[in-house]
Design an enzyme around this catalytic site. Structure first.
Site, PDB file in Angstrom:
ATOM      1  N   ARG A   1       3.116  -6.657   9.001  1.00 27.29           N
ATOM      2  CA  ARG A   1       2.656  -5.856   9.606  1.00 27.29           C
ATOM      3  C   ARG A   1       3.205  -5.862  11.243  1.00 27.29           C
ATOM      4  O   ARG A   1       3.289  -4.594  12.007  1.00 27.29           O
ATOM      5  CB  ARG A   1       0.990  -5.992   9.911  1.00 27.29           C
ATOM      6  CG  ARG A   1       0.590  -5.997   8.501  1.00 27.29           C
ATOM      7  CD  ARG A   1      -1.032  -6.533   8.529  1.00 27.29           C
ATOM      8  NE  ARG A   1      -1.728  -6.055   7.158  1.00 27.29           N
ATOM      9  CZ  ARG A   1      -2.789  -6.885   6.809  1.00 27.29           C
ATOM     10  NH1 ARG A   1      -2.964  -8.165   7.573  1.00 27.29           N
ATOM     11  NH2 ARG A   1      -3.234  -6.744   5.615  1.00 27.29           N
TER      12      ARG A   1
ATOM     13  N   PHE B   1     -16.272   3.390   6.947  1.00 27.42           N
ATOM     14  CA  PHE B   1     -14.888   3.734   6.569  1.00 27.42           C
ATOM     15  C   PHE B   1     -14.597   3.541   5.145  1.00 27.42           C
ATOM     16  O   PHE B   1     -13.470   3.534   4.754  1.00 27.42           O
ATOM     17  CB  PHE B   1     -14.064   2.821   7.488  1.00 27.42           C
ATOM     18  CG  PHE B   1     -14.318   1.338   7.505  1.00 27.42           C
ATOM     19  CD1 PHE B   1     -13.635   0.748   6.376  1.00 27.42           C
ATOM     20  CD2 PHE B   1     -15.089   0.554   8.432  1.00 27.42           C
ATOM     21  CE1 PHE B   1     -14.054  -0.830   6.407  1.00 27.42           C
ATOM     22  CE2 PHE B   1     -15.235  -0.346   8.505  1.00 27.42           C
ATOM     23  CZ  PHE B   1     -14.807  -1.456   7.310  1.00 27.42           C
TER      24      PHE B   1
ATOM     25  N   ASN C   1      -1.458  -0.246   7.278  1.00 32.15           N
ATOM     26  CA  ASN C   1      -0.927  -1.510   7.768  1.00 32.15           C
ATOM     27  C   ASN C   1      -0.075  -2.188   6.777  1.00 32.15           C
ATOM     28  O   ASN C   1       0.008  -3.495   6.603  1.00 32.15           O
ATOM     29  CB  ASN C   1      -1.878  -2.654   8.131  1.00 32.15           C
ATOM     30  CG  ASN C   1      -3.103  -2.709   7.196  1.00 32.15           C
ATOM     31  OD1 ASN C   1      -2.915  -2.520   6.032  1.00 32.15           O
ATOM     32  ND2 ASN C   1      -3.872  -3.460   7.575  1.00 32.15           N
TER      33      ASN C   1
ATOM     34  N   HIS D   1      -1.676  -5.550   1.716  1.00 33.74           N
ATOM     35  CA  HIS D   1      -3.027  -6.227   1.423  1.00 33.74           C
ATOM     36  C   HIS D   1      -2.961  -7.442   0.757  1.00 33.74           C
ATOM     37  O   HIS D   1      -1.933  -7.509  -0.101  1.00 33.74           O
ATOM     38  CB  HIS D   1      -4.044  -5.461   0.518  1.00 33.74           C
ATOM     39  CG  HIS D   1      -5.068  -6.298  -0.127  1.00 33.74           C
ATOM     40  ND1 HIS D   1      -6.281  -6.492   0.829  1.00 33.74           N
ATOM     41  CD2 HIS D   1      -5.538  -6.937  -1.126  1.00 33.74           C
ATOM     42  CE1 HIS D   1      -7.073  -7.147  -0.061  1.00 33.74           C
ATOM     43  NE2 HIS D   1      -6.474  -7.498  -1.194  1.00 33.74           N
TER      44      HIS D   1
ATOM     45  N   LYS E   1       0.742  -1.211   0.172  1.00 29.06           N
ATOM     46  CA  LYS E   1      -0.019  -0.112   0.041  1.00 29.06           C
ATOM     47  C   LYS E   1       0.766   1.290   0.079  1.00 29.06           C
ATOM     48  O   LYS E   1       2.183   1.051   0.189  1.00 29.06           O
ATOM     49  CB  LYS E   1      -1.044  -0.217   1.412  1.00 29.06           C
ATOM     50  CG  LYS E   1      -1.943  -1.301   1.234  1.00 29.06           C
ATOM     51  CD  LYS E   1      -2.685  -1.197   2.566  1.00 29.06           C
ATOM     52  CE  LYS E   1      -3.481  -2.250   2.696  1.00 29.06           C
ATOM     53  NZ  LYS E   1      -4.339  -2.164   4.007  1.00 29.06           N
TER      54      LYS E   1
ATOM     55  N   THR F   1      -4.673  -8.090  10.624  1.00 31.27           N
ATOM     56  CA  THR F   1      -4.980  -6.826   9.881  1.00 31.27           C
ATOM     57  C   THR F   1      -4.456  -5.666  10.938  1.00 31.27           C
ATOM     58  O   THR F   1      -4.091  -4.607  10.459  1.00 31.27           O
ATOM     59  CB  THR F   1      -6.382  -6.834   9.695  1.00 31.27           C
ATOM     60  OG1 THR F   1      -6.672  -8.074   8.833  1.00 31.27           O
ATOM     61  CG2 THR F   1      -6.880  -5.732   8.978  1.00 31.27           C
TER      62      THR F   1
ATOM     63  N   TYR G   1     -12.907  -2.667  -2.833  1.00 38.44           N
ATOM     64  CA  TYR G   1     -13.140  -2.706  -1.620  1.00 38.44           C
ATOM     65  C   TYR G   1     -14.959  -2.707  -1.540  1.00 38.44           C
ATOM     66  O   TYR G   1     -15.286  -2.238  -0.435  1.00 38.44           O
ATOM     67  CB  TYR G   1     -12.880  -1.202  -0.832  1.00 38.44           C
ATOM     68  CG  TYR G   1     -11.275  -1.426  -0.415  1.00 38.44           C
ATOM     69  CD1 TYR G   1     -10.855  -2.296   0.473  1.00 38.44           C
ATOM     70  CD2 TYR G   1     -10.544  -0.507  -0.858  1.00 38.44           C
ATOM     71  CE1 TYR G   1      -9.640  -2.437   0.841  1.00 38.44           C
ATOM     72  CE2 TYR G   1      -9.166  -0.444  -0.548  1.00 38.44           C
ATOM     73  CZ  TYR G   1      -8.676  -1.167   0.395  1.00 38.44           C
ATOM     74  OH  TYR G   1      -7.457  -1.243   0.683  1.00 38.44           O
TER      75      TYR G   1
ATOM     76  N   GLU H   1      -9.620  -9.816  -7.437  1.00 34.45           N
ATOM     77  CA  GLU H   1      -9.016  -8.811  -7.448  1.00 34.45           C
ATOM     78  C   GLU H   1      -7.827  -8.728  -8.426  1.00 34.45           C
ATOM     79  O   GLU H   1      -7.185  -7.958  -8.804  1.00 34.45           O
ATOM     80  CB  GLU H   1      -8.219  -8.977  -6.033  1.00 34.45           C
ATOM     81  CG  GLU H   1      -9.125  -8.752  -4.989  1.00 34.45           C
ATOM     82  CD  GLU H   1      -8.723  -8.935  -3.425  1.00 34.45           C
ATOM     83  OE1 GLU H   1      -7.721  -9.474  -3.479  1.00 34.45           O
ATOM     84  OE2 GLU H   1      -9.306  -8.679  -2.431  1.00 34.45           O
TER      85      GLU H   1
ATOM     86  N   ARG I   1      -0.935 -14.755   3.811  1.00 31.47           N
ATOM     87  CA  ARG I   1      -1.700 -13.820   4.977  1.00 31.47           C
ATOM     88  C   ARG I   1      -1.081 -14.279   6.330  1.00 31.47           C
ATOM     89  O   ARG I   1      -1.215 -13.581   7.059  1.00 31.47           O
ATOM     90  CB  ARG I   1      -3.355 -14.412   4.866  1.00 31.47           C
ATOM     91  CG  ARG I   1      -3.852 -13.864   3.698  1.00 31.47           C
ATOM     92  CD  ARG I   1      -5.337 -14.459   3.479  1.00 31.47           C
ATOM     93  NE  ARG I   1      -6.092 -13.766   4.818  1.00 31.47           N
ATOM     94  CZ  ARG I   1      -6.597 -12.460   4.718  1.00 31.47           C
ATOM     95  NH1 ARG I   1      -6.122 -11.584   3.940  1.00 31.47           N
ATOM     96  NH2 ARG I   1      -7.089 -11.813   5.809  1.00 31.47           N
TER      97      ARG I   1
END
Length: 137
Positions: free
Chosen positions: A102, A57, A112, A115, A9, A91, A49, A126, A85
């Site tokens: 993270r 949010f 964070n 993704h 990100k 998260t 998203y 995605e 993951r």
């Protein structure tokens, strides 16, 4: 062989962590099948998203992911989704174990670093949002 989407990100790009993230996946034995630095459009972000569209949010998610460049990649390998993951960590970085991406590099849930797709269906959706079939090796 399973594929998953990973995004470094804007906060991760700003912190110069692209190489670190890629290196961790490669050291684990996963393959980087596609990789590009890009600016996500608002349309791509809203599609990405979409499951959060009705949440308060949602606007913040879209605004943040479009605020700067991201490193988008397709990561491939046996059990790639679960492996990625696990390597990313929880998260919320404050719940992520040290040694996870993270856990080592983030402090807030809003920024964070990475993704990763949460399942095979979302990975397929995605990946198509950010890559053409010709871009994946």
């Amino acid at each position: 062989m399973q594929q998953t989407l990973v995004l470094v990100k804007p906060d991760g790009v700003k912190k110069n962590l692209i190489g670190e993230v890629v290196s961790r996946f490669e050291a684990r034995g996963l393959k980087i099948s596609a990789l590009k630095l890009m600016k996500i459009t608002e349309e791509q972000a809203k599609f990405h998203y979409a499951e959060h569209a009705e949440k308060p949010f949602f606007g913040e998610l879209v605004e943040f992911i479009t605020s700067g460049p991201v490193a988008a990649m397709v990561v491939s390998g046996e059990n790639a989704i679960k492996a990625v993951r696990g390597m990313m960590g929880a998260t919320n970085p404050l719940d992520a174990v040290p040694g996870s991406i993270r856990g080592d590099y983030a402090l807030t849930i809003g920024e964070n670093i990475v993704h990763g797709s949460d399942g095979e269906e979302s990975a397929a959706r995605e990946i198509k949002n950010f890559f053409t079939a010709e871009e994946i090796y």
